[in-house]
Design a protein around this motif. Structure first.
Motif: not given
Lengths: 114, 114
Positions: A32, A36, A49, A92-93, B97-103
């Motif tokens: 993705y 920020y 995003q 992407d984690t 969660e990981g992946g697409s979730s914003p920090l």
């Protein structure tokens, strides 16, 4: 890991639209694109995003071409309070490759001039 | 609801001292990241947790750096025998969660090693 390249700095007058482009030539299928904003002495703050095409929210738009090798953050009618550093992140984690890094580049320092 | 909270806000340590930096993530957030930000630079990835599991510590600069999240919520970044080059802002971020979730970032701990 997909690396990103952004302009180091940009200047804009108040009320203008600002477009900041980020290059990410080796973006992976699952990645993705996230932008920020960071003010001095604060942590980065999520702006927008996207995965492909165009995304718009109340503060910005994000344009992603079909090849996804770049993206453009568009800030409509900037004000002095938009002066900040803007970072483009690609990742992407859940990549499954064993690396969970979400890598910031050096960012773009936007200065809004009265 | 509260955001990500980091403490202390500022820490001054003499070279050789050990320090512990605390991060309280947003309740329910699975993923937790630590970043190091030097003056004028973008945040550099240090380590990543998914719940209590440290899945990636590839960014920790030396074995003097240690991070833990024993119950899957609060995390501590410990730096042993601090050196002047450890002076930086240490940022914590969490996401649902990981992946697409914003920090979601805290405002960081500014560490100065004298």
């Amino acid at each position: 890991l997909a690396k990103t390249t952004q302009p180091i700095s940009m200047d804009s007058y108040e009320g203008q639209e600002v477009n900041i482009t980020c290059s990410h030539n080796n973006i992976a299928t699952n990645d993705y694109i996230t932008w920020y904003q960071q003010f001095p002495s604060q942590g980065p703050r999520f702006i927008i995003q996207g995965y492909k095409t165009k995304v718009t929210n109340e503060v910005a738009s994000l344009f992603i071409p079909a090849d996804r090798k770049s993206s453009t953050l568009s800030l409509p009618r900037v004000s002095l309070s938009d002066t900040a550093v803007y970072y483009c992140l690609v990742g992407d984690t859940y990549s499954g490759a064993g690396s969970y890094q979400l890598t910031f580049g050096k960012g773009t320092k936007l200065s809004v001039i009265p | 609801g509260a955001g990500v909270s980091q403490s202390p806000r500022y820490k001054v340590a003499k070279r050789g001292q050990d320090v512990a930096l605390r991060c309280d993530p947003i309740s329910g957030h699975v993923s937790l990241f630590w970043y190091q930000q030097a003056l004028g630079q973008g945040p550099e990835f240090l380590t990543y947790f998914q719940n209590e599991a440290q899945l990636d510590k590839s960014g920790l600069p030396s074995d003097r750096f240690f991070a833990e999240r024993p119950e899957g919520s609060v995390s501590t970044l410990k730096i042993q025998r601090t050196q002047q080059e450890d002076s930086a802002v240490y940022l914590c971020a969490s996401s649902f969660e990981g992946g697409s979730s914003p920090l979601h970032f805290g405002n960081g701990t500014r560490l100065t090693v004298t």
